[in-house]
Enzyme design. Structure first.
Site, PDB file in Angstrom:
ATOM      1  N   ILE A  75      36.972  53.763  34.683  1.00  0.00           N
ATOM      2  CA  ILE A  75      38.113  52.743  35.201  1.00  0.00           C
ATOM      3  C   ILE A  75      37.561  52.011  36.538  1.00  0.00           C
ATOM      4  O   ILE A  75      36.495  52.335  37.040  1.00  0.00           O
ATOM      5  CB  ILE A  75      38.847  53.859  35.807  1.00  0.00           C
ATOM      6  N   CYS A  76      38.241  50.972  36.688  1.00  0.00           N
ATOM      7  CA  CYS A  76      37.852  50.259  37.659  1.00  0.00           C
ATOM      8  C   CYS A  76      36.588  49.410  37.321  1.00  0.00           C
ATOM      9  O   CYS A  76      36.466  48.541  36.460  1.00  0.00           O
ATOM     10  CB  CYS A  76      37.893  50.892  39.154  1.00  0.00           C
ATOM     11  N   ALA A  77      35.729  49.577  38.255  1.00  0.00           N
ATOM     12  CA  ALA A  77      34.534  48.808  38.175  1.00  0.00           C
ATOM     13  C   ALA A  77      33.250  49.485  37.218  1.00  0.00           C
ATOM     14  O   ALA A  77      32.518  48.804  36.817  1.00  0.00           O
ATOM     15  CB  ALA A  77      33.467  48.676  39.656  1.00  0.00           C
ATOM     16  N   SER A  83      40.081  51.820  31.943  1.00  0.00           N
ATOM     17  CA  SER A  83      41.514  51.543  32.715  1.00  0.00           C
ATOM     18  C   SER A  83      40.976  50.654  33.820  1.00  0.00           C
ATOM     19  O   SER A  83      39.812  50.266  34.120  1.00  0.00           O
ATOM     20  CB  SER A  83      41.842  52.600  32.940  1.00  0.00           C
TER      21      SER A  83
END
Length: 467
Positions: free
Chosen positions: A180-182, A228
């Site tokens: 998720i994210c980075a 995500s």
């Protein structure tokens, strides 16, 4: 030297000191003693099969003998085993939401540090304590490996050779993995684990994904890989992983306990007796915590308020600064409640968690601080089950409030059940886990203005009203 630290020093992973945090325009994050007895509120653990006994009648010409053999209980299916690695700069909301939601579903979640120590400082300053270090996981088989994001946390995961080997093996053997994210762009992409996979990530890192396979959905499932976008999509990410591990019915059941989508057709926030909260200095905020406190609510409120540049202090009402949350996540508070007894805070917020709320209520120092907060006309509030604490101390009489459904019936205040967040003058309350982000952003909006709240929400990749 403690055993876990000595063991961890043998690992071939990363140096002791974290690198300087990487800067990202949309991720504005500048700037756990043995665990107590487990306190777990989940009602979704796999149920043991009922024992069955049978009788065997053997008839002969002389007599009839009834034999009742001893039977063993039906074997439980093995728990789904999940690895959540963390490092310096890991995004705390993403890590703690992942762990909390998966444990509620019945997963055996192992939080592993990629550092040479178990305690890490997350991207917004919350200190988390892992269950083990990554070097102990090399020979384990996991049903799922889920990587939280954050910077420089995603880079710390990327640079851990042990984690790389474990995750690459996971992908090769077609078992579930996600990020998720980075982390999709910064961790999985350099490892070659996004090939021919539709992938999403935080908007600030989309340019690092293969252009043809990059998608802008909040949550993307592509075979064994799930990705995500950010803290604001972490619940959706975790629930998708629950569904893949346990099925749709379990995911729906967990969703219900989180109050996820419970009031999506109603206003997120209602305000009564509107007054200004603004102060002429950086707002000082106190978040008291205890064993059994709901960790998702703690890290969500702390993370968001620190992103907005509030001065937030986490204070333990226990004898130790380390507490164990309702889903067994270990958090190290900044201070003990005794050390802040003489301090003045613009805002005091009580996180929920049923066992934690009871322990907060027993703190004499916290009672004194809350009483003085009301008498001085300063702001205070609570989320989930902690409205019961305010109720017992006479702090929400003649006020409109909301609370977790299990607590609402105990309130003598006027209950507003049509919104996830309710503000009445200088009191703010909220319903629970899935409303924690709206709760924290409502505080930011009151203290700093709507534009600041919108900016923070954008960094979270959280859908926030334009007005």
């Amino acid at each position: 030297m403690p055993m876990d630290v000595a063991f961890c020093l043998k690992m071939e992973c990363l140096p002791l000191l974290p690198p300087s945090p990487l800067k990202s325009p949309s991720l504005q994050h500048q700037p756990i003693a043995p665990a107590p007895t487990r306190i777990r509120s989940s009602s979704l653990k796999p149920l043991a099969a009922q024992q069955r006994r049978s009788s065997l009648s053997i008839r002969t010409s002389k007599s009839t003998t009834t034999l009742t053999p001893t039977t063993t209980p039906a074997a439980l299916p093995p728990k789904k085993k999940v690895l959540v690695p963390i490092g310096f700069g890991t995004e705390e909301m993403e890590a703690v939401i992942l762990v909390g939601v998966l444990r509620r579903a019945g997963a055996d979640v192992l939080v592993a540090s990629v550092e040479s120590q178990l305690e890490i400082e997350a991207s917004s300053g919350t200190r988390l304590v892992a269950d083990t270090c990554i070097s102990t996981c090399s020979n384990d088989i996991f049903d799922l490996i889920a990587l939280p994001g954050g910077m420089p946390g995603s880079a710390r995961l990327r640079d851990c050779e042990i984690l790389r080997k474990i995750t690459c093996k996971q992908a090769e053997e077609k078992r579930l993995y996600g990020a998720i994210c980075a982390a999709p762009a910064v961790t999985l992409q350099p490892w070659g684990l996004l090939k021919r996979k539709q992938t999403t990530c935080h908007p600030a890192f989309m340019d690092k994904l293969p252009t043809f396979w990059a998608v802008k959905s909040n949550n993307q499932v592509s075979g064994e890989l799930t990705t995500s976008r950010g803290p604001g999509t972490a619940f959706e990410f975790a629930l998708s992983l629950v569904e893949q591990l346990f099925g749709e019915s379990t995911a729906k059941e967990v969703e219900g306990t989180l109050l996820f989508h419970a009031h999506e057709d109603n206003p997120r926030k209602e305000e009564f007796n509107k007054i200004e909260w603004s102060v002429d200095h950086i707002p000082h905020v106190l978040i008291p915590v205890a064993n059994g406190t709901e960790e998702i609510e703690v890290v969500t409120v702390v993370d968001i308020l620190r992103r907005a540049k509030a001065d937030v202090v986490i204070a333990s009402v226990e004898k130790s600064v380390q507490i164990v949350g309702s889903q067994d996540t270990r958090i190290v508070a900044d201070k003990t409640i005794d050390s802040v007894a003489d301090s003045i805070y613009d805002l005091i917020i009580l996180p929920g968690g049923f066992a934690g709320a009871e322990r907060l209520h027993k703190s004499k120092v916290l009672k004194k601080l809350l009483r003085e907060q009301k008498l001085s006309g300063r702001i205070y509030g609570s989320i989930c089950s902690s409205q019961a604490v305010l109720q017992k101390q006479g702090l929400i009489e003649d006020k409109r409030a909301t609370a977790h459904p299990s607590v609402v019936g105990k309130l003598t205040s006027q209950v507003v059940d049509s919104a996830g967040v309710v503000i009445d003058g200088k009191l703010i309350t909220s319903r629970g886990l899935a409303t924690a982000t709206d709760f924290a952003l409502a505080i930011v909006s009151k203290l700093f203005g709507h534009a600041r709240a919108r900016s923070v929400a954008e960094g979270l990749v959280f859908d926030y009203p334009s007005n």
